[in-house]
Scaffold this motif. Sequence first.
Motif, PDB file in Angstrom:
ATOM      1  N   ASN A  31       2.182  -3.236  -2.906  1.00 56.45           N
ATOM      2  CA  ASN A  31       1.846  -2.635  -3.900  1.00 56.45           C
ATOM      3  C   ASN A  31       0.640  -1.489  -3.765  1.00 56.45           C
ATOM      4  OD1 ASN A  31       3.601  -3.623  -5.951  1.00 56.45           O
ATOM      5  ND2 ASN A  31       2.331  -5.493  -6.426  1.00 56.45           N
ATOM      6  N   PRO A  32      -0.599  -2.136  -2.940  1.00 57.57           N
ATOM      7  CA  PRO A  32      -1.349  -0.881  -2.878  1.00 57.57           C
ATOM      8  C   PRO A  32      -1.018   0.225  -2.073  1.00 57.57           C
ATOM      9  CG  PRO A  32      -1.810  -3.111  -1.696  1.00 57.57           C
ATOM     10  CD  PRO A  32      -0.893  -3.207  -2.522  1.00 57.57           C
ATOM     11  N   ILE A  33      -0.062  -0.133  -1.462  1.00 61.14           N
ATOM     12  CA  ILE A  33       0.626   0.899  -0.429  1.00 61.14           C
ATOM     13  C   ILE A  33       1.286   2.038  -1.251  1.00 61.14           C
ATOM     14  CG2 ILE A  33       2.245   1.559   1.443  1.00 61.14           C
ATOM     15  CD1 ILE A  33       1.554  -0.997   2.714  1.00 61.14           C
ATOM     16  N   ILE A  34       1.958   1.254  -2.070  1.00 59.81           N
ATOM     17  CA  ILE A  34       2.692   2.247  -3.243  1.00 59.81           C
ATOM     18  C   ILE A  34       1.528   2.881  -3.985  1.00 59.81           C
ATOM     19  CG2 ILE A  34       4.180   2.276  -5.267  1.00 59.81           C
ATOM     20  CD1 ILE A  34       5.454  -0.280  -4.097  1.00 59.81           C
ATOM     21  N   TYR A  35       0.641   2.610  -4.486  1.00 58.63           N
ATOM     22  CA  TYR A  35      -0.102   3.163  -5.381  1.00 58.63           C
ATOM     23  C   TYR A  35      -1.195   4.129  -4.616  1.00 58.63           C
ATOM     24  CZ  TYR A  35       1.373   0.521  -9.667  1.00 58.63           C
ATOM     25  OH  TYR A  35       2.220   0.002 -10.579  1.00 58.63           O
ATOM     26  N   GLY A  68      -8.406  -4.830  -1.926  1.00 56.49           N
ATOM     27  CA  GLY A  68      -9.941  -4.920  -1.787  1.00 56.49           C
ATOM     28  C   GLY A  68     -10.358  -3.439  -1.805  1.00 56.49           C
ATOM     29  N   GLY A  69      -9.604  -2.636  -1.175  1.00 57.31           N
ATOM     30  CA  GLY A  69      -9.870  -1.281  -1.057  1.00 57.31           C
ATOM     31  C   GLY A  69      -9.755  -0.494  -2.501  1.00 57.31           C
ATOM     32  N   ILE A  70      -8.532  -0.755  -2.968  1.00 57.24           N
ATOM     33  CA  ILE A  70      -8.523  -0.059  -4.494  1.00 57.24           C
ATOM     34  C   ILE A  70      -9.638  -0.591  -5.207  1.00 57.24           C
ATOM     35  CG2 ILE A  70      -6.840  -0.155  -6.403  1.00 57.24           C
ATOM     36  CD1 ILE A  70      -4.592  -0.067  -4.482  1.00 57.24           C
ATOM     37  N   LEU A  71      -9.890  -2.020  -5.344  1.00 58.46           N
ATOM     38  CA  LEU A  71     -10.970  -2.371  -6.068  1.00 58.46           C
ATOM     39  C   LEU A  71     -12.086  -1.741  -6.012  1.00 58.46           C
ATOM     40  CD1 LEU A  71     -10.221  -5.998  -6.235  1.00 58.46           C
ATOM     41  CD2 LEU A  71      -9.746  -4.523  -8.195  1.00 58.46           C
ATOM     42  N   PHE A  72     -12.495  -1.570  -4.694  1.00 60.07           N
ATOM     43  CA  PHE A  72     -13.758  -0.943  -4.314  1.00 60.07           C
ATOM     44  C   PHE A  72     -13.835   0.659  -4.779  1.00 60.07           C
ATOM     45  CE2 PHE A  72     -16.257   1.675  -1.316  1.00 60.07           C
ATOM     46  CZ  PHE A  72     -17.594   1.229  -1.344  1.00 60.07           C
ATOM     47  N   ILE A  73     -12.823   1.280  -4.662  1.00 62.57           N
ATOM     48  CA  ILE A  73     -12.412   2.669  -4.961  1.00 62.57           C
ATOM     49  C   ILE A  73     -12.717   2.891  -6.407  1.00 62.57           C
ATOM     50  CG2 ILE A  73     -11.119   4.675  -4.975  1.00 62.57           C
ATOM     51  CD1 ILE A  73     -10.101   3.896  -2.030  1.00 62.57           C
TER      52      ILE A  73
END
Length: 326
Positions: free
Chosen positions: A289-293, A46-51
């Motif tokens: 995945n979000p941690i990696i990216y 959700g954080g990646i989508l928001f950013i």
Amino acid sequence: MELSGESNRSTIHEFILTGFTERTDLKIFLSLLFSFIYLSSILGNGGILFIVSHNVKFHIPMYFFISNLSLIDLVYSSDIVPNILVGLIFDQRSISYLGCATQLFLYCALGSTECILFAVMAYDRYVAICNPLKYSLIMQQKTCLKLVLAAYIPSFLHSLLEICFTFRLSFCESNVLHHFVCDFPPLLRISCSDTTVNEMIIFICSSSIIIPCIIFILVSYGSICTVIVKITSAGGRQKAFSTCSSHIIAVTLFYGTLLSVYVSPKSLSSTDNLHIATIFYTVVLPMINPIIYSLRNKDIKSALTSINIVKCQVGRHKSFSRICKL
């Protein structure tokens, strides 16, 4: 189950999932563990989508594909983990016939989409490194949208095909699935119909998606490595490699697990292997995945840092306002 007088076979209205364990202490531990993982997955993806959606700097092809990956992982884990938690916390192990079909459809469709999307992301990196001058011309907005649709549409059709063939089978002997989710191998095991055709369809469909994507990724990164080796400056090589390293890690984890489950025929008869692999790529990977990216991407890290700074400043401002009011 209700018996049918004409065919002397039973009509199943629900399935019973055996889950993980009967031990209460282990259930508590697993429920806490999966709750933490699921919450981390929601916050990370959700954080990646928001950013990406709220920062113009991230409105480029690479982050468009990453945001789609986050969306898939978000829905993917939400399709599986809540059902696992209900079974662990409330000991509710039954799932309706339609619920099982729906869960399995999303499970198969999103997994296949992620396979193809990783290949699309490899192509994006190939164009960026091997043809940097033509990158903006090749990876236009329409092209990116078409590539994403090319990942979603075949995957959902592939999932629909497998679901139709699977749920045409007769389940007359048992409705107990020795698994914690609805999946093809345990469904085929309890069917009293001939499942030879189903096993062939699963193997062919899965292989036709996984194998070409792996070959395409290997060819893309083979070309990328050839270009990186020719770069004279160490800084240039490091920069080029850093843009691909996170994708390479995610691809290795995802495809390695998938190959062990759906391409190897022996794995279809291995319950433990199926359980471990399913947990990994439906529960753990959406969190990883979000941690990696994030950790391997300076732009995302700087965006997260700026958000934290803004939050701190807002918090200090509110605290100061309260003090002034007093």
